[in-house]
Design an enzyme around this catalytic site. Structure first.
Site, PDB file in Angstrom:
ATOM      1  N   HIS A 169      41.763 -40.364 -38.910  1.00 14.98           N
ATOM      2  CA  HIS A 169      40.626 -39.475 -39.186  1.00 14.98           C
ATOM      3  C   HIS A 169      39.426 -40.351 -39.516  1.00 14.98           C
ATOM      4  O   HIS A 169      39.506 -41.191 -40.400  1.00 14.98           O
ATOM      5  CB  HIS A 169      40.934 -38.544 -40.372  1.00 14.98           C
ATOM      6  CG  HIS A 169      41.697 -37.323 -39.969  1.00 14.98           C
ATOM      7  ND1 HIS A 169      41.596 -36.129 -40.644  1.00 14.98           N
ATOM      8  CD2 HIS A 169      42.562 -37.109 -38.950  1.00 14.98           C
ATOM      9  CE1 HIS A 169      42.361 -35.226 -40.066  1.00 14.98           C
ATOM     10  NE2 HIS A 169      42.973 -35.794 -39.038  1.00 14.98           N
TER      11      HIS A 169
ATOM     12  N   TYR B 169      36.952 -30.144 -47.669  1.00 12.41           N
ATOM     13  CA  TYR B 169      36.988 -29.950 -49.135  1.00 12.41           C
ATOM     14  C   TYR B 169      35.881 -28.945 -49.459  1.00 12.41           C
ATOM     15  O   TYR B 169      34.717 -29.191 -49.133  1.00 12.41           O
ATOM     16  CB  TYR B 169      36.689 -31.255 -49.866  1.00 12.41           C
ATOM     17  CG  TYR B 169      37.761 -32.314 -49.768  1.00 12.41           C
ATOM     18  CD1 TYR B 169      37.873 -33.122 -48.645  1.00 12.41           C
ATOM     19  CD2 TYR B 169      38.657 -32.517 -50.814  1.00 12.41           C
ATOM     20  CE1 TYR B 169      38.856 -34.109 -48.555  1.00 12.41           C
ATOM     21  CE2 TYR B 169      39.637 -33.502 -50.736  1.00 12.41           C
ATOM     22  CZ  TYR B 169      39.732 -34.291 -49.615  1.00 12.41           C
ATOM     23  OH  TYR B 169      40.698 -35.263 -49.529  1.00 12.41           O
TER      24      TYR B 169
ATOM     25  N   TYR C 110      37.069 -43.470 -50.623  1.00 16.84           N
ATOM     26  CA  TYR C 110      38.048 -42.570 -49.994  1.00 16.84           C
ATOM     27  C   TYR C 110      38.974 -43.360 -49.048  1.00 16.84           C
ATOM     28  O   TYR C 110      40.201 -43.172 -49.077  1.00 16.84           O
ATOM     29  CB  TYR C 110      37.346 -41.455 -49.213  1.00 16.84           C
ATOM     30  CG  TYR C 110      38.276 -40.305 -48.854  1.00 16.84           C
ATOM     31  CD1 TYR C 110      39.132 -40.390 -47.753  1.00 16.84           C
ATOM     32  CD2 TYR C 110      38.315 -39.141 -49.623  1.00 16.84           C
ATOM     33  CE1 TYR C 110      40.007 -39.360 -47.442  1.00 16.84           C
ATOM     34  CE2 TYR C 110      39.187 -38.096 -49.306  1.00 16.84           C
ATOM     35  CZ  TYR C 110      40.032 -38.220 -48.211  1.00 16.84           C
ATOM     36  OH  TYR C 110      40.899 -37.193 -47.892  1.00 16.84           O
TER      37      TYR C 110
ATOM     38  N   PRO D 153      45.055 -34.947 -57.202  1.00 19.31           N
ATOM     39  CA  PRO D 153      45.204 -35.240 -55.769  1.00 19.31           C
ATOM     40  C   PRO D 153      43.906 -35.126 -54.967  1.00 19.31           C
ATOM     41  O   PRO D 153      43.873 -35.471 -53.799  1.00 19.31           O
ATOM     42  CB  PRO D 153      46.231 -34.215 -55.286  1.00 19.31           C
ATOM     43  CG  PRO D 153      46.275 -33.168 -56.334  1.00 19.31           C
ATOM     44  CD  PRO D 153      45.852 -33.794 -57.598  1.00 19.31           C
TER      45      PRO D 153
END
Ligand code: FAS
Ligand code: PHB
Length: 389
Positions: free
Chosen positions: A72, A200, A384, A292
């Protein structure tokens, strides 16, 4: 019985450490409280940093990951009616790989079987002794018989509820904890994911996350009350709530179906220091927990394994303890940065029950700054995709 490294815990940390050490001729035994089937039934993480992918390749266990994992190049943040794309590849040159932790664990068990690595399942009453001496040992019960394992070192890979961390005296340990006033209700469904990237969402009704395992297996989460119970959520209620929290286009594209797994996970930040006591080394969730949100739990376990694996190889191959002596400080330096990022993204994307109008204004300002500022996006992307080991 005797081994060089007695590893407590047969989750990703313990399995990966065991296989890497085996490849370097270092003997290990993994003691696991559950059955293999139980361990493999867990649905957990879904996003792998490239550091973990590299470790799996080094362990010779990345074949299926290469075939079935998805790279990704970015992710989407949805807020205030808009969707912001954070382009990992353009900002950092690095992607993440989507491949379920369940698959990683399966691949590790299979590779360890083929390599003849030893695992003792359904152990109970595990206790550590002599960890602060040169002769540590682990006692445990298996098949109704009490056993003692003498070893050179103990790797505590037994997760947040294991016995390793409590085996370090309170007087030596410092625990840091933050419990969030909500949980995540997660489902797995045999439906096509709603988007080709993760979404998100910070919506007025709370956080939502659209993830996946492959093109036919979607993973979704919604923020729920910390007191919520999974029994009170029918599939229909879940899908309706998820739709209310997603951007219009995603809600319209959402393919619903029967869930094949549904669970609620509490959210907490936790770190224990130090991650070493004598010849006991803590690794993964045994030492730290992250919410998470930042997809860091499994990936932090990987960097702990990296540091401990190299420290142990240096000890056995070069009779040098520098790596082992530096383990706790090196691991914690990366742990705390991942704790910060996970805390930051959790605060940015969730609605807190006690959130004041000012707090909400701060969230909006942070999201709009992220939208307008390339340096802010780069900082998020670098965290990230995973900070360097
Ligand atoms: P684990 O907890 O995976 O493994 C520890 C093992 O030790 C277990 O198999 C346990 O049975 C065994 N054990 C415990 N006590 C023992 C004893 N006394 N003797 C012998 N064995 C013992 N991370 C993400 O990045 N993204 C996510 O979406 C995500 N979702 C999660 C959802 C849930 C419900 C949970 C609990 C965690 C989630 N995590 C997520 C974090 C998770 O992936 C962990 O970071 C990862 O499993 C860490 O691996 P280990 O350190 O091996 O610990
Ligand atoms: C998942 O796919 O389970 C997942 C992905 C990203 C996260 C958390 C969970 O931040």
């Amino acid at each position: 019985m005797r081994t060089q490294i007695c590893i407590i815990g047969g989750g990703p940390s313990g399995l990966l450490l065991s296989l890497l050490l085996h490849r370097r001729g270092i003997d290990t035994v993994v003691l696991e409280r559950q059955t293999r089937e139980h361990v493999l039934s867990r649905i957990r993480a879904g996003v792998l940093e490239q550091g973990l992918v590299a470790l799996l390749k080094e362990a010779g266990v990345a074949g299926r990951l290469n075939r079935e994992g998805f790279e990704h190049d970015g992710t989407r943040l949805a807020f205030g009616g808009e969707t912001l794309h954070i382009d990992f590849r353009r900002l950092t040159g690095t992607p993440v790989t989507v491949y379920g932790q369940t698959e990683v664990t399966h691949d590790l068990y299979q590779a360890r079987d083929e390599a003849g690595c030893k695992t003792v399942f359904t152990v109970s009453d595990v206790s550590l002794s002599g960890a602060d001496t040169d002769h540590p040992r682990v006692s445990y019960t298996a098949d109704g018989t009490r056993h003692t394992m003498d070893c050179d070192f103990i790797a505590g890979c037994d997760g947040f509820h294991g016995v390793s961390r409590p085996s370090i005296p309170q007087a030596v340990r410092s625990d840091y904890e933050k419990v969030y006033p909500f949980g995540w209700l997660g489902v797995l469904s045999e439906t096509p994911p709603v988007d080709d990237e993760l979404i998100y969402a910070n919506s007025p009704r709370g956080f939502a996350l659209c993830s996946m395992r492959n093109r036919h297996l979607a993973r979704y989460y919604i923020q729920c009350s910390a007191e919520d119970r999974v029994e009170s959520w029918s599939d229909g209620n879940f899908w309706e709530e998820l739709k209310r929290r997603l951007p219009e286009q995603a809600a319209a594209n959402l393919v619903t179906g029967p869930t094949i797994e549904k669970s609620i996970a509490p959210l907490r930040s936790f770190v224990t220091e130090p991650m070493r006591w004598g010849r006991l080394f803590l690794c993964g969730d045994a030492a730290h927990i992250v919410p998470p949100t930042g997809a860091k739990g499994l990936n932090l376990a990987a960097s702990d394994v990296h540091y401990l694996y190299h420290g142990l190889c240096q000890y056995y191959e070069d009779k040098d303890t520098v790596g082992l002596d530096a383990y706790s400080a090196r691991a914690l330096a990366r742990v705390w940065k991942a704790e910060r990022f996970s805390w930051w993204l959790t605060n940015l994307m969730h609605r807190f029950p006690d959130q004041s109008p000012f707090d909400r204004k701060m969230q909006i300002a942070e999201l709009e700054f992220l939208r307008e500022n390339e340096a802010a996006q780069k900082a998020m992307a670098e965290n990230y995709v995973g900070l360097p080991y």
